[in-house]
Design a protein around this motif. Structure first.
Motif, short mmCIF file in Angstrom:
data_model
loop_
_atom_site.label_atom_id
_atom_site.label_comp_id
_atom_site.label_asym_id
_atom_site.label_seq_id
_atom_site.Cartn_x
_atom_site.Cartn_y
_atom_site.Cartn_z
N ALA A 226 31.32 43.10 37.58
CA ALA A 226 32.53 42.78 38.35
C ALA A 226 33.41 41.81 37.57
CB ALA A 226 32.15 42.17 39.70
N LEU A 227 34.71 42.05 37.66
CA LEU A 227 35.70 41.19 37.02
C LEU A 227 36.67 40.73 38.10
CD1 LEU A 227 36.35 43.43 33.87
CD2 LEU A 227 34.92 41.38 34.00
N PRO A 228 36.35 39.63 38.78
CA PRO A 228 37.18 39.19 39.92
C PRO A 228 38.51 38.62 39.48
CG PRO A 228 35.46 37.59 39.49
CD PRO A 228 35.19 38.75 38.57
N GLY A 229 39.47 38.72 40.37
CA GLY A 229 40.75 38.06 40.20
C GLY A 229 40.88 36.94 41.22
N PRO A 230 42.01 36.26 41.27
CA PRO A 230 42.21 35.22 42.28
C PRO A 230 42.11 35.82 43.69
CG PRO A 230 43.90 35.11 40.60
CD PRO A 230 43.18 36.39 40.38
N GLY B 19 45.29 42.04 41.88
CA GLY B 19 46.24 41.33 42.72
C GLY B 19 47.45 42.17 43.03
N GLU B 20 48.34 41.63 43.84
CA GLU B 20 49.53 42.37 44.25
C GLU B 20 50.55 42.53 43.13
OE1 GLU B 20 50.12 43.95 47.30
OE2 GLU B 20 47.97 43.58 47.33
N ASP B 21 50.34 41.82 42.03
CA ASP B 21 51.24 41.99 40.89
C ASP B 21 50.73 43.04 39.92
OD1 ASP B 21 49.08 40.51 40.12
OD2 ASP B 21 50.21 39.03 38.97
N GLY B 22 49.64 43.75 40.27
CA GLY B 22 49.14 44.81 39.42
C GLY B 22 48.45 44.28 38.17
N PRO B 23 48.36 45.10 37.13
CA PRO B 23 47.61 44.72 35.93
C PRO B 23 48.19 43.52 35.18
CG PRO B 23 47.96 47.09 36.02
CD PRO B 23 48.80 46.50 37.09
N GLN B 24 49.48 43.21 35.37
CA GLN B 24 50.07 42.14 34.57
C GLN B 24 49.45 40.79 34.87
OE1 GLN B 24 54.19 42.42 35.72
NE2 GLN B 24 54.00 40.81 37.25
N GLY B 25 48.84 40.64 36.04
CA GLY B 25 48.20 39.38 36.35
C GLY B 25 46.73 39.35 36.00
N LEU B 26 46.19 40.42 35.41
CA LEU B 26 44.77 40.51 35.12
C LEU B 26 44.42 39.84 33.79
CD1 LEU B 26 44.00 44.22 36.10
CD2 LEU B 26 43.58 42.16 37.45
N ALA B 27 43.18 39.39 33.71
CA ALA B 27 42.65 38.89 32.45
C ALA B 27 42.47 40.05 31.49
CB ALA B 27 41.32 38.17 32.69
N ALA B 28 42.32 39.73 30.21
CA ALA B 28 42.23 40.76 29.18
C ALA B 28 41.05 41.70 29.43
CB ALA B 28 42.10 40.10 27.80
N ALA B 29 39.90 41.16 29.88
CA ALA B 29 38.72 42.00 30.11
C ALA B 29 38.98 43.02 31.21
CB ALA B 29 37.53 41.12 30.47
N SER B 30 39.71 42.63 32.25
CA SER B 30 40.01 43.56 33.34
C SER B 30 40.97 44.65 32.88
CB SER B 30 40.60 42.79 34.53
OG SER B 30 39.67 41.85 35.05
N ARG B 31 41.98 44.27 32.10
CA ARG B 31 42.92 45.28 31.59
C ARG B 31 42.20 46.27 30.67
NH1 ARG B 31 46.25 40.72 30.84
NH2 ARG B 31 45.95 40.84 28.56
N LYS B 32 41.28 45.76 29.86
CA LYS B 32 40.54 46.63 28.94
C LYS B 32 39.65 47.60 29.72
CE LYS B 32 37.42 46.52 24.96
NZ LYS B 32 36.67 45.65 24.02
N ALA B 33 39.04 47.11 30.83
CA ALA B 33 38.19 47.98 31.64
C ALA B 33 38.99 49.13 32.22
CB ALA B 33 37.53 47.17 32.76
N LEU B 34 40.24 48.88 32.64
CA LEU B 34 41.08 49.95 33.17
C LEU B 34 41.51 50.92 32.08
CD1 LEU B 34 43.37 47.91 35.62
CD2 LEU B 34 41.43 49.38 36.20
N GLU B 35 41.81 50.39 30.90
CA GLU B 35 42.25 51.25 29.79
C GLU B 35 41.12 52.16 29.31
OE1 GLU B 35 43.55 48.39 26.99
OE2 GLU B 35 45.38 47.86 28.10
N ASN B 36 39.87 51.68 29.40
CA ASN B 36 38.74 52.44 28.88
C ASN B 36 38.08 53.34 29.94
OD1 ASN B 36 39.10 51.20 26.42
ND2 ASN B 36 37.50 49.66 26.75
N ALA B 37 38.53 53.25 31.16
CA ALA B 37 37.88 54.02 32.24
C ALA B 37 38.26 55.50 32.15
CB ALA B 37 38.29 53.45 33.59
N GLU B 38 37.26 56.34 32.44
CA GLU B 38 37.53 57.76 32.61
C GLU B 38 38.12 58.04 33.98
OE1 GLU B 38 34.28 60.48 31.63
OE2 GLU B 38 33.22 58.78 30.72
#
Length: 399
Positions: free
Chosen positions: A101-105, A13-32
């Motif tokens: 896929a980990l969709p947001g609003p 979303g337009e608010d960046g990672p702060q509006g993401l669910a935990a699974a989405s944040r984890k996917a970004l943290e673990n990505a190469e």
């Protein structure tokens, strides 16, 4: 196929990672590698992952993505990637086990929340790269739509087009960067919108109003809607013909001898999942068909400038065929020899020679013959009488 997905499509979303669910944040943290548009990448905080900017046009990024197969990759998309988003484009290039896929609003969800509109009765369209005329079948007073647009200039174009089409009273809700710190919602009438600083990303809520002509939902649009040189299947005969062709979602039509394109266009208007190809030998008429299709919101119509049966080889197999022009023994023989079992064939004839041909083929293959005789009231001296049109003989058969 990988044992676990190597690709995660993250709805941002337009608010960046702060509006993401935990699974989405984890996917970004673990990505190469994190791949996305420059705007999306700019919403991210510092990450250990390598950042790859998705190029423009979008299709150019797919080969780059596929080169990364096997590494831990996160692709950023807007909101719900599978609602007018990038998700479906990416997914059809991969096996189902390669991605998740980990969709947001979605933007549509956020727009409905701002406007208080029920999504189940609100039409949703993505017109990032599609013509505004896709809206034409939906211009009915009282209809509500939420439309995704490519930029602020497209919003202005939409307002102008609505006014020109007779729907300048439409109330437009212009919504920018929904869900983020730059969010802004403004409203105005299409005929006098006047916003000069509309930012991206943007969507518009439309509450349709005006005195423009709305397209009926039944077969047989007024003849005047179609530009034509007289070569057109007239409205009553067209309604009967489309009823016999019986379009269903997902089906494809061949319209042979397109004329003005009215049959193929109304076939496409019957459902957004239908397809059609029209074959027209005259370049001027083919150009007119193109203009009619574009103006009425069915730019997906494929037009072949050529004669039948010579131009039919190699085309997508049809579910139904209409012969409105160029009827001949050679054409019917080709269709009978080449079309698959179950194809619906409808042919109209006006001349005695064509009528005799249809009678011959009905005796050979069966099906139904229908004679259509119409008369319209017209002045007769100081009074009124019936003016008969040429009778039309229609043959319909399932091969």
């Amino acid at each position: 196929m990988s044992e676990a997905p190597w690709l995660t499509v993250v709805g941002l979303g337009e608010d960046g990672p702060q509006g993401l669910a935990a699974a989405s944040r984890k996917a970004l943290e673990n990505a190469e590698i994190v791949m996305g548009s420059a705007r999306h990448l700019g919403l991210l905080p510092d990450l250990a992952a390598e950042r790859v900017t998705w190029p423009v046009p979008f299709a150019d990024g797919l080969p780059r993505l596929l080169e990364l197969r096997g590494r831990a990759v996160a692709v950023l998309a807007s909101g719900d990637p599978f609602w007018f988003g990038a998700g479906s484009v990416i997914a059809r290039h991969l096996d189902c086990g390669e991605w998740c896929a980990l969709p947001g609003p979605s933007t549509f969800t956020l727009a409905a929340a701002r406007l208080g509109w029920p999504l189940e009765t609100t039409l949703t369209l993505g017109l990032h790269a599609a013509p505004l005329t896709r809206l034409r079948p939906h211009l009915v007073s009282g209809q509500r739509l939420v439309v995704l647009l490519r930029n602020g200039a497209a919003v202005t174009e939409l307002a102008d087009w609505l006014a020109q089409t007779g729907f300048g009273d439409t109330h437009m809700h212009v919504m920018e960067a929904l869900g983020g710190p730059r969010e802004r919602v403004r409203s105005g009438m299409a005929a006098a919108l006047g916003f000069k600083d509309i930012g991206h990303p943007v969507c518009v809520g439309l509450d349709i109003a005006g005195s423009g002509l709305s397209l009926p939902r039944v077969s047989g649009l007024p003849d005047a809607i179609f530009e034509n040189d007289g070569q057109i299947t007239k409205r009553p005969v067209r309604a009967l013909t489309l009823s016999t062709l019986a379009p269903r979602p997902g089906e494809h039509l061949w319209d042979i001898g397109g004329g003005s394109g009215s049959i193929a266009i109304e076939w496409l208007l019957s459902h957004p999942a239908t397809g059609a190809t029209t074959i027209e030998p005259r370049p001027d008429r083919a150009a007119r068909i193109r203009a009619n299709a574009d103006a009425l919101g069915v730019d997906r119509l494929r037009i072949i400038t050529g004669s039948a049966p010579e131009s039919l080889s190699g085309l997508k197999s049809p579910d139904a065929v209409f012969v409105g022009g160029g009827l001949s023994q050679d054409l019917l023989t080709w269709l009978n020899d080449h079309l698959p079992t179950g194809t619906r064939l409808v042919a109209n004839a006006v001349t005695l020679e064509s009528e005799a041909l249809l009678i011959h083929w009905q005796a050979r293959l069966g099906g139904d013959l229908l004679r259509i005789e119409l008369a319209q009231a017209a002045p007769l001296g100081a009074r009124t009488g019936w003016k008969s049109a040429y009778p039309v003989v229609q043959w319909s058969v399932t091969l």
